[in-house]
Design a protein around this motif. Structure first.
Motif, PDB file in Angstrom:
ATOM      1  N   ASP A 212     -47.272  26.137 -27.997  1.00  0.00           N
ATOM      2  CA  ASP A 212     -47.061  26.636 -27.502  1.00  0.00           C
ATOM      3  C   ASP A 212     -45.435  26.816 -28.254  1.00  0.00           C
ATOM      4  OD1 ASP A 212     -44.412  24.969 -27.060  1.00  0.00           O
ATOM      5  OD2 ASP A 212     -45.581  23.673 -26.483  1.00  0.00           O
ATOM      6  N   ILE A 213     -44.979  27.897 -27.813  1.00  0.00           N
ATOM      7  CA  ILE A 213     -44.355  28.254 -29.315  1.00  0.00           C
ATOM      8  C   ILE A 213     -42.745  27.551 -30.131  1.00  0.00           C
ATOM      9  CG2 ILE A 213     -42.599  29.333 -27.591  1.00  0.00           C
ATOM     10  CD1 ILE A 213     -43.640  31.174 -30.630  1.00  0.00           C
ATOM     11  N   GLY A 214     -42.710  26.744 -28.693  1.00  0.00           N
ATOM     12  CA  GLY A 214     -41.535  25.364 -29.009  1.00  0.00           C
ATOM     13  C   GLY A 214     -41.779  24.534 -29.337  1.00  0.00           C
ATOM     14  N   THR A 215     -43.162  24.100 -29.682  1.00  0.00           N
ATOM     15  CA  THR A 215     -43.830  23.856 -30.814  1.00  0.00           C
ATOM     16  C   THR A 215     -44.128  23.894 -31.604  1.00  0.00           C
ATOM     17  OG1 THR A 215     -44.622  21.878 -28.399  1.00  0.00           O
ATOM     18  CG2 THR A 215     -45.652  21.965 -30.559  1.00  0.00           C
ATOM     19  N   LEU A 216     -44.484  25.339 -32.275  1.00  0.00           N
ATOM     20  CA  LEU A 216     -44.567  25.936 -33.246  1.00  0.00           C
ATOM     21  C   LEU A 216     -43.505  25.742 -34.163  1.00  0.00           C
ATOM     22  CD1 LEU A 216     -47.126  28.893 -31.840  1.00  0.00           C
ATOM     23  CD2 LEU A 216     -47.285  26.879 -33.578  1.00  0.00           C
ATOM     24  N   PHE A 235     -36.372  18.839 -26.866  1.00  0.00           N
ATOM     25  CA  PHE A 235     -35.848  19.721 -26.987  1.00  0.00           C
ATOM     26  C   PHE A 235     -36.017  20.989 -26.860  1.00  0.00           C
ATOM     27  CE2 PHE A 235     -33.879  15.479 -28.304  1.00  0.00           C
ATOM     28  CZ  PHE A 235     -33.138  15.013 -27.202  1.00  0.00           C
ATOM     29  N   VAL A 236     -36.506  21.223 -27.499  1.00  0.00           N
ATOM     30  CA  VAL A 236     -36.295  23.074 -27.886  1.00  0.00           C
ATOM     31  C   VAL A 236     -37.431  23.878 -26.877  1.00  0.00           C
ATOM     32  CG1 VAL A 236     -38.078  24.603 -29.498  1.00  0.00           C
ATOM     33  CG2 VAL A 236     -36.983  22.688 -30.727  1.00  0.00           C
ATOM     34  N   ARG A 237     -38.224  22.943 -26.416  1.00  0.00           N
ATOM     35  CA  ARG A 237     -39.068  23.178 -25.613  1.00  0.00           C
ATOM     36  C   ARG A 237     -38.090  23.504 -24.031  1.00  0.00           C
ATOM     37  NH1 ARG A 237     -43.074  20.417 -23.923  1.00  0.00           N
ATOM     38  NH2 ARG A 237     -45.062  21.921 -23.737  1.00  0.00           N
ATOM     39  N   GLY A 238     -37.480  22.315 -24.123  1.00  0.00           N
ATOM     40  CA  GLY A 238     -36.853  22.853 -22.493  1.00  0.00           C
ATOM     41  C   GLY A 238     -38.001  21.054 -21.708  1.00  0.00           C
ATOM     42  N   SER A 239     -38.670  20.393 -22.738  1.00  0.00           N
ATOM     43  CA  SER A 239     -39.466  19.309 -21.385  1.00  0.00           C
ATOM     44  C   SER A 239     -40.267  18.774 -22.776  1.00  0.00           C
ATOM     45  CB  SER A 239     -40.629  20.448 -20.464  1.00  0.00           C
ATOM     46  OG  SER A 239     -41.126  20.475 -21.096  1.00  0.00           O
ATOM     47  N   GLY A 240     -40.150  17.690 -22.414  1.00  0.00           N
ATOM     48  CA  GLY A 240     -41.860  16.122 -23.286  1.00  0.00           C
ATOM     49  C   GLY A 240     -42.554  17.561 -23.663  1.00  0.00           C
ATOM     50  N   LEU A 241     -42.820  17.741 -24.343  1.00  0.00           N
ATOM     51  CA  LEU A 241     -43.819  17.967 -24.987  1.00  0.00           C
ATOM     52  C   LEU A 241     -45.512  16.442 -25.234  1.00  0.00           C
ATOM     53  CD1 LEU A 241     -45.863  19.573 -26.984  1.00  0.00           C
ATOM     54  CD2 LEU A 241     -45.011  18.267 -29.290  1.00  0.00           C
ATOM     55  N   GLU A 242     -46.833  17.210 -23.864  1.00  0.00           N
ATOM     56  CA  GLU A 242     -47.535  16.292 -24.698  1.00  0.00           C
ATOM     57  C   GLU A 242     -48.217  15.935 -25.215  1.00  0.00           C
ATOM     58  OE1 GLU A 242     -50.253  17.706 -20.685  1.00  0.00           O
ATOM     59  OE2 GLU A 242     -48.921  16.911 -19.166  1.00  0.00           O
ATOM     60  N   LEU A 243     -49.084  14.821 -25.698  1.00  0.00           N
ATOM     61  CA  LEU A 243     -49.592  14.066 -26.897  1.00  0.00           C
ATOM     62  C   LEU A 243     -50.717  13.520 -26.662  1.00  0.00           C
ATOM     63  CD1 LEU A 243     -46.857  12.946 -28.816  1.00  0.00           C
ATOM     64  CD2 LEU A 243     -47.131  15.371 -28.997  1.00  0.00           C
ATOM     65  N   TYR A 244     -52.075  13.732 -27.455  1.00  0.00           N
ATOM     66  CA  TYR A 244     -53.033  13.047 -27.181  1.00  0.00           C
ATOM     67  C   TYR A 244     -53.464  12.520 -28.307  1.00  0.00           C
ATOM     68  CZ  TYR A 244     -58.278  12.759 -26.496  1.00  0.00           C
ATOM     69  OH  TYR A 244     -59.683  11.932 -26.468  1.00  0.00           O
ATOM     70  N   ARG A 245     -53.932  11.208 -28.278  1.00  0.00           N
ATOM     71  CA  ARG A 245     -54.171  10.503 -29.408  1.00  0.00           C
ATOM     72  C   ARG A 245     -55.545   9.858 -29.745  1.00  0.00           C
ATOM     73  NH1 ARG A 245     -51.294   5.895 -31.692  1.00  0.00           N
ATOM     74  NH2 ARG A 245     -49.750   5.729 -29.326  1.00  0.00           N
ATOM     75  N   LEU A 246     -56.084  10.397 -30.664  1.00  0.00           N
ATOM     76  CA  LEU A 246     -56.696  10.746 -31.798  1.00  0.00           C
ATOM     77  C   LEU A 246     -57.679   9.645 -32.204  1.00  0.00           C
ATOM     78  CD1 LEU A 246     -56.054  14.225 -33.867  1.00  0.00           C
ATOM     79  CD2 LEU A 246     -57.807  13.888 -31.868  1.00  0.00           C
ATOM     80  N   PRO A 247     -58.551   9.596 -32.518  1.00  0.00           N
ATOM     81  CA  PRO A 247     -59.550   8.334 -32.983  1.00  0.00           C
ATOM     82  C   PRO A 247     -58.920   7.756 -34.068  1.00  0.00           C
ATOM     83  CG  PRO A 247     -61.307   9.834 -32.102  1.00  0.00           C
ATOM     84  CD  PRO A 247     -59.873  10.639 -32.228  1.00  0.00           C
ATOM     85  N   ASN A 248     -58.278   8.287 -35.429  1.00  0.00           N
ATOM     86  CA  ASN A 248     -57.555   8.237 -36.161  1.00  0.00           C
ATOM     87  C   ASN A 248     -56.099   7.354 -36.086  1.00  0.00           C
ATOM     88  OD1 ASN A 248     -56.070  10.333 -36.120  1.00  0.00           O
ATOM     89  ND2 ASN A 248     -56.917  10.682 -38.152  1.00  0.00           N
ATOM     90  N   GLY A 249     -55.377   7.640 -34.776  1.00  0.00           N
ATOM     91  CA  GLY A 249     -54.732   7.200 -34.346  1.00  0.00           C
ATOM     92  C   GLY A 249     -53.615   7.659 -34.302  1.00  0.00           C
ATOM     93  N   VAL A 250     -52.942   9.107 -34.619  1.00  0.00           N
ATOM     94  CA  VAL A 250     -52.529  10.207 -35.553  1.00  0.00           C
ATOM     95  C   VAL A 250     -52.380  10.956 -33.577  1.00  0.00           C
ATOM     96  CG1 VAL A 250     -52.044  11.973 -36.350  1.00  0.00           C
ATOM     97  CG2 VAL A 250     -53.106  10.333 -37.631  1.00  0.00           C
TER      98      VAL A 250
END
Length: 481
Positions: A212-216, A235-250
């Motif tokens: 999304d444009i806020g994360t970019l 803060f930029v998006r106005g709402s919390g960013l949804e995250l996915y954890r990859l197999p390498n932990g990132v």
């Protein structure tokens, strides 16, 4: 807006999106088209057919204007975004009597916190054979050393657990390796050095494409360490960013179009470049004394019908000029926390952001202008700014003619011009003989106190208010106001 696709639909509804049906190559053709469109201020572009990459579409020039970015982020002023974390910090309880009144603000903080999810659309498809060749990376200028990822969201955490999502260009060496251009002062470089000192071996890294444009915007922002950039994205998006954890932990944005999973071998370095950069010159490895880490791509995950986002740079004003202006507005409130005397700031678009800054201040004492010059050079990414002009608060830093008048009227060069030799500068500066070592120029163009003028008092001309009052009707008759 949930993701980049929502943003593209929103742009199209505003007549700010050009759809290109003809097949174009990501090597030179798409970048040249994007530059022409941006110079003409014609909007964003979505390429429906990409030569050599039938699975992909390509988007570019997403940051069409500061006004568009502001409206997309849903704020009246971009400064509101920088004020959000500050308002929450002000409400933290200092004593027992403050705790109850702060509960609402603490709940508000929860609205901005990132959220871990178990599913992400980009996990539907995967390529493990030469994953970097699968991605339609750009060759933006004829003499670039290779194809480049030009707006990759580099995701990692340092040994302290601070998460980062940052934009560093990546030069592709082959289908499995790329060189990450994180300069010595960047978060990525510091995390890499910490890994080298503490652990050695491999540092898990992922590269997200599109969001999304806020994360970019967050990814390219100079968020002060150790603030977690995944939190700042909220803060930029106005709402919390949804995250996915990859197999390498990132942790990566769950709304990404594609994600390249891999690692940096902390002791493996390579030259990087040439690359046609935002100054409008080729940044060549032979001109700098820096080597950069090699990223090893293990696999790429991607959504159905993925959209690649790449930015192009060159002589201003291109997309990065809009990004720089948006960052200028967002981070002005944070700059004022460090320097409360700052009234406003202007990074002129032709100053390529790091090159020139004009800052207005509330001057309170003799020498205050030089104090601000030195303080700015010691603050975050301002440490790379080559030329800073400080003016008094009644001078609009966005009006270049007012700034020129202030320089002409208030600057005595032997007193008010400060040159810092052999200072760390932007490694991309084409004027420096041996980057990243160069020099800096500070101009104190503030009005001078008598102490700074050896007692001489210079009086400015001013209209007689009574005469203006008597002429008011004539002004309206002949001038319309």
């Amino acid at each position: 807006m949930r993701d980049m696709r929502d943003y593209l639909e929103w742009l199209e509804a505003r007549n700010e999106l050009i759809r290109v049906e003809e097949e174009l190559s990501p090597e030179l053709e798409i970048p040249a088209f994007l530059r022409r469109v941006m110079y003409d201020k014609a909007g964003a572009v979505l390429f429906e057919r990409v030569k050599g990459h039938p699975e992909w579409r390509v988007a570019g020039n997403l940051f069409t204007s500061v006004e568009t970015v502001r409206e997309a982020l849903g704020v009246e002023r971009l400064e509101e975004i920088g004020e959000r974390p500050l308002k929450l910090m002000e409400s933290l309880p200092l004593g027992l009597s403050d705790k109850l009144s702060s509960l609402g603000k603490l709940r508000e903080l929860g609205n901005y916190l990132p959220k871990l999810v178990r599913k992400a659309e980009f996990t539907r498809n995967v390529v493990e054979d030469e994953p970097l060749n699968f991605v339609p990376a750009f060759k933006t200028w004829p003499k670039d050393g290779s194809r480049y990822l030009t707006y990759p969201l580099i995701c990692f955490s340092d040994p302290k657990g601070v998460n980062s999502i940052s934009v560093y260009r990546v030069m592709l060496l082959d289908g499995e390796r790329g060189v990450i251009h994180w300069q010595v002062h960047k978060r990525g470089s510091q995390a890499w050095r910490d890994y080298l000192e503490r652990n050695g071996g491999k540092m898990p890294v992922a590269i997200a494409i599109g969001s999304d444009i806020g994360t970019l915007l967050t990814a390219v922002s100079p968020v002060p360490y150790p603030m977690d950039k995944l939190l700042f994205a909220g803060f930029v998006r106005g709402s919390g960013l949804e995250l996915y954890r990859l197999p390498n932990g990132v942790l990566v944005p769950a709304n990404a179009e594609a994600v390249i999973e891999g690692y940096v071998q902390v002791d493996e370095l390579s030259e990087e470049g040439p690359f046609g950069d935002h100054f409008g010159f080729y940044d060549k490895p032979s001109e700098r004394n820096e080597l950069y880490p090699v990223f090893h791509a293990e696999r790429v995950y991607y959504r159905d019908n993925p959209i690649y986002y790449g930015s192009v740079v060159g002589k201003p004003p291109l997309e990065d000029a809009v990004i720089g202006k948006a960052i200028e507005r967002i981070f002005l409130p944070l700059m004022r926390v460090v320097l409360p005397e700052v009234v406003d700031v202007n990074f002129p678009e032709y100053g390529v952001f790091q090159g020139v800054a004009i800052v207005s201040i509330k001057k309170r004492y003799p020498g205050h202008g030089k104090k601000v010059l030195n303080a700015l050079w010691g603050t975050g990414q301002m440490a790379l700014t080559k030329v800073i002009v400080v003016v008094s608060e009644d001078i609009n830093p966005h009006d270049i003619n007012q700034v020129i008048w202030a320089i002409a009227s208030f600057v005595n060069p032997e007193r008010d011009v400060l040159v810092i030799p052999k200072a760390h500068t932007d490694a991309l500066d084409p004027a420096v003989p041996r980057p990243p070592l160069g020099s800096k120029l500070g101009i104190d163009a503030t009005r001078k106190f008598p102490e700074e003028m050896d007692g001489r008092v210079v009086e400015e001309v001013k209209e007689n208010p009574e005469v203006l009052r008597r002429l008011e009707d004539l002004f309206k008759k002949y001038l319309g106001g």
